[in-house]
Design an enzyme around this catalytic site. Structure first.
Site, PDB file in Angstrom:
ATOM      1  CE  LYS A  22      -1.358  17.118  63.616  1.00  0.00           C
ATOM      2  NZ  LYS A  22      -0.612  17.399  62.381  1.00  0.00           N
ATOM      3  CG  ASN A  23       0.218  13.591  61.674  1.00  0.00           C
ATOM      4  OD1 ASN A  23      -0.285  14.697  61.551  1.00  0.00           O
ATOM      5  ND2 ASN A  23       1.407  13.393  62.230  1.00  0.00           N
ATOM      6  CB  CYS A 117       8.453  24.856  59.510  1.00  0.00           C
ATOM      7  SG  CYS A 117       7.971  23.772  60.799  1.00  0.00           S
ATOM      8  NE  ARG A 122       8.116  19.574  59.063  1.00  0.00           N
ATOM      9  CZ  ARG A 122       6.967  19.444  59.713  1.00  0.00           C
ATOM     10  NH1 ARG A 122       6.496  20.428  60.421  1.00  0.00           N
ATOM     11  NH2 ARG A 122       6.275  18.326  59.639  1.00  0.00           N
ATOM     12  CG  ASP A 305       5.063  14.128  65.411  1.00  0.00           C
ATOM     13  OD1 ASP A 305       5.946  14.968  65.146  1.00  0.00           O
ATOM     14  OD2 ASP A 305       4.146  13.844  64.624  1.00  0.00           O
ATOM     15  NE  ARG A 397      -0.872  23.233  63.053  1.00  0.00           N
ATOM     16  CZ  ARG A 397       0.319  22.759  62.729  1.00  0.00           C
ATOM     17  NH1 ARG A 397       1.398  23.337  63.184  1.00  0.00           N
ATOM     18  NH2 ARG A 397       0.442  21.707  61.951  1.00  0.00           N
TER      19      ARG A 397
HETATM   20  C1  UD1 Z   1       4.955  14.063  59.072  1.00  0.00           C
HETATM   21  C2  UD1 Z   1       3.988  14.350  60.182  1.00  0.00           C
HETATM   22  C3  UD1 Z   1       4.704  15.043  61.332  1.00  0.00           C
HETATM   23  C4  UD1 Z   1       5.919  14.237  61.781  1.00  0.00           C
HETATM   24  C5  UD1 Z   1       6.804  13.873  60.581  1.00  0.00           C
HETATM   25  C6  UD1 Z   1       7.914  12.914  60.945  1.00  0.00           C
HETATM   26  C7  UD1 Z   1       1.877  14.630  59.007  1.00  0.00           C
HETATM   27  C8  UD1 Z   1       0.811  15.551  58.554  1.00  0.00           C
HETATM   28  N1  UD1 Z   1       2.918  15.181  59.659  1.00  0.00           N
HETATM   29  O1  UD1 Z   1       5.457  15.314  58.611  1.00  0.00           O
HETATM   30  O2  UD1 Z   1       3.780  15.180  62.422  1.00  0.00           O
HETATM   31  O3  UD1 Z   1       6.671  14.986  62.687  1.00  0.00           O
HETATM   32  O4  UD1 Z   1       6.022  13.250  59.554  1.00  0.00           O
HETATM   33  O5  UD1 Z   1       7.393  11.750  61.504  1.00  0.00           O
HETATM   34  O6  UD1 Z   1       1.808  13.442  58.821  1.00  0.00           O
HETATM   35  N2  UD1 Z   1      12.254  16.132  53.988  1.00  0.00           N
HETATM   36  C9  UD1 Z   1      13.012  16.640  52.968  1.00  0.00           C
HETATM   37  N3  UD1 Z   1      12.412  16.833  51.754  1.00  0.00           N
HETATM   38  C10 UD1 Z   1      11.103  16.541  51.520  1.00  0.00           C
HETATM   39  C11 UD1 Z   1      10.342  16.011  52.581  1.00  0.00           C
HETATM   40  C12 UD1 Z   1      10.956  15.819  53.804  1.00  0.00           C
HETATM   41  O7  UD1 Z   1      14.204  16.912  53.139  1.00  0.00           O
HETATM   42  O8  UD1 Z   1      10.640  16.744  50.396  1.00  0.00           O
HETATM   43  C13 UD1 Z   1      12.877  15.914  55.326  1.00  0.00           C
HETATM   44  C14 UD1 Z   1      12.263  16.805  56.406  1.00  0.00           C
HETATM   45  O9  UD1 Z   1      12.854  18.084  56.425  1.00  0.00           O
HETATM   46  C15 UD1 Z   1      12.552  16.007  57.654  1.00  0.00           C
HETATM   47  C16 UD1 Z   1      12.436  14.556  57.174  1.00  0.00           C
HETATM   48  O10 UD1 Z   1      12.575  14.610  55.759  1.00  0.00           O
HETATM   49  O11 UD1 Z   1      13.861  16.251  58.106  1.00  0.00           O
HETATM   50  C17 UD1 Z   1      11.144  13.867  57.519  1.00  0.00           C
HETATM   51  O12 UD1 Z   1      10.055  14.704  57.171  1.00  0.00           O
HETATM   52  P1  UD1 Z   1       8.643  14.149  56.703  1.00  0.00           P
HETATM   53  O13 UD1 Z   1       8.511  12.709  57.046  1.00  0.00           O
HETATM   54  O14 UD1 Z   1       8.419  14.549  55.283  1.00  0.00           O
HETATM   55  O15 UD1 Z   1       7.663  14.991  57.631  1.00  0.00           O
HETATM   56  P2  UD1 Z   1       6.208  15.412  57.225  1.00  0.00           P
HETATM   57  O16 UD1 Z   1       5.658  14.418  56.285  1.00  0.00           O
HETATM   58  O17 UD1 Z   1       6.189  16.849  56.867  1.00  0.00           O
END
Ligand code: UD1
Length: 417
Positions: A22-23, A117, A122, A305, A397
């Site tokens: 999925k990711n 969320c 996030r 995850d 999902r």
């Molecule tokens: C992706 C995965 C999700 C997984 C996560 C961490 C997809 C579609 N989803 O989510 O399944 O749980 O990686 O492996 O690939 N953060 C910020 N600011 C930002 C972006 C992130 O502070 O602009 C923080 C987030 O709150 C979190 C951390 O960074 O604490 C990591 O998040 P991130 O790697 O961005 O997760 P996703 O990409 O949303």
């Protein structure tokens, strides 16, 4: 709203084939916006997030030619609408993956800010900061962010936190920017490496994927994408734990064992028998599970995850396990539900202390987010008696036909519609 009714106590036996990741497919679908033509993507899992992303892309002007079996054919010649509607973005945070590609393709993007969320705040501040560094201007209009740029220009970007979709977003935007972009402290997840490789096949110039520093030389245009999505490491890990928690014996096939190494090691440390082949993992559960400590980290660390599912397994292990969640600030929603089944779990900030119990008992349960729901399914499979899990749309999902796959392994599981 669908519910899953699970009568626990059946040892799972047999083979289960893993679906596409999925990711991995979500960013690849977003990347089709960078192209103008017929994209062919195979190995697509039939999960709700894919349907949502395809709806989003068609809203933006793409045409879904077909979605048959595991193949999607998507024509992106007509992409002309920069606005991602709130109804779709609010149900799937990964919708923010269209931000970079839309600005690169149309010079403009209007995407509603993902709301709070269940697993933490996030934010997408790092996506926005990176796109600003490439020259995009942003305004907040009624809960939507409007990003625009006549032409994106390469720059050097340092991510304060490792972000998976942030790295993907910036890589996609930079692929069509003028000049060179360097992404530092970039995510190294296999899904990011795959996206980079697919973009390269489409004509992008990207190096360093899989390391902390990714360099992108912008090109004027990309060819349509043709690819097959690799197997889902989180789905594979979930079925490995399903085998162990029920004391069964399951061969997880069509997977990439190298992607689940942190889990393989932890399960072996806990006393589970595991045999690894090129593309399959045989897991044999016993009755002598021992508690192990787990800390989540970005790849190649232990994946957040799989934290919830691992916690479910640890509730039945001898002794104490300490589970530390380092990636998200509030990802222990499953603990309260597991406690209702008889688990002994104490939460202190980012740390969960799990003391193994001899047995869990079935209960009415509420799914709160995607991976938390998977942990409840696992606990219910092992518990004595019946569990009814509501709000299973969370699990749909990200898991393809989880009830059917578990049923084929001998689980007693029924979907109430
Ligand atoms: C992706 C995965 C999700 C997984 C996560 C961490 C997809 C579609 N989803 O989510 O399944 O749980 O990686 O492996 O690939 N953060 C910020 N600011 C930002 C972006 C992130 O502070 O602009 C923080 C987030 O709150 C979190 C951390 O960074 O604490 C990591 O998040 P991130 O790697 O961005 O997760 P996703 O990409 O949303």
């Amino acid at each position: 709203m669908d519910k899953l009714v699970i009568a626990g106590g059946k040892q799972l036996k047999g083979q289960v084939a893993i679906s596409g990741a999925k990711n991995a497919v979500l960013p690849v679908l977003a990347a089709t916006l960078l192209t103008s033509g017929r994209n062919v993507i195979e190995g697509v899992p039939r999960v709700r997030d894919v349907t949502t992303m395809v709806r989003l892309l068609t809203d933006l002007g793409a045409r879904l030619e077909s979605f048959e079996g595991d193949q999607i054919v998507l024509d992106t010649s007509g992409v002309n609408n920069p606005e991602a509607p709130y109804e779709l973005v609010s149900t799937m945070r990964a919708s923010c993956l269209v931000l970079g590609p839309l600005i690169a393709r149309l010079g403009e993007a209007k995407v509603s800010l993902p709301g709070g969320c269940a697993i933490g705040a996030r934010p997408i501040d790092l996506h926005v900061k990176g796109l600003k560094a490439l020259g995009a201007k942003f305004r907040l209009v009624q809960g939507n962010i409007h990003g625009s740029a006549k032409r994106l220009c390469g720059n050097s970007i340092y991510f304060d936190t490792v972000t998976v979709t942030g790295t993907a977003n910036l890589m996609m935007a930079a692929a069509l920017a003028d000049g060179e972009t360097v992404l530092e402290n970039a995510a190294k997840e296999p899904e990011v490496v795959f996206l980079a490789d697919i973009l390269v096949q489409a004509g992008a110039k990207i190096t360093g994927q899989g390391t902390d520093v990714i360099t992108i030389q912008g090109v004027p245009a990309l060819k349509p994408i043709e690819c097959r999505i690799f197997p889902d490491r989180i789905e594979a890990g979930t079925y490995m734990i399903a085998a162990a928690i029920t004391g069964g014996e399951v061969e997880v096939t069509d997977c990439m064992p190298q992607h689940v190494e942190p889990l393989i090691h932890k399960m072996q440390e806990a006393g589970v028998e595991i045999k690894v082949d090129d593309s399959s993992i045989r897991v044999k559960g016993g009755d002598s599970l021992t508690g192990v400590d787990v800390k989540t980290h970005p790849y190649p660390g232990f994946p957040t995850d799989l934290q919830a599912q691992t916690m479910a397994l640890m509730t039945l292990a001898r002794g104490q396990s300490i589970i530390v969640e380092n990636v998200f600030e509030n990802r222990f929603m499953h603990a309260a539900e597991l406690r209702r089944m008889g688990a002994d779990i104490t939460i202190d900030g980012h740390t969960a202390i799990v003391k193994g119990v001899a047995q869990l008992s079935g209960a009415p349960l509420m799914a709160t987010d995607l991976r938390a729901s998977a942990s409840l399914v696992l606990a219910a499979l092992a518990a004595k008696g019946e569990s009814v899990i509501s709000r299973v749309y969370h699990i749909d999902r990200g898991y393809e036909a989880i009830d059917e796959k578990l049923m084929r392994l001998g689980a007693s599981i029924k979907r109430l519609r």
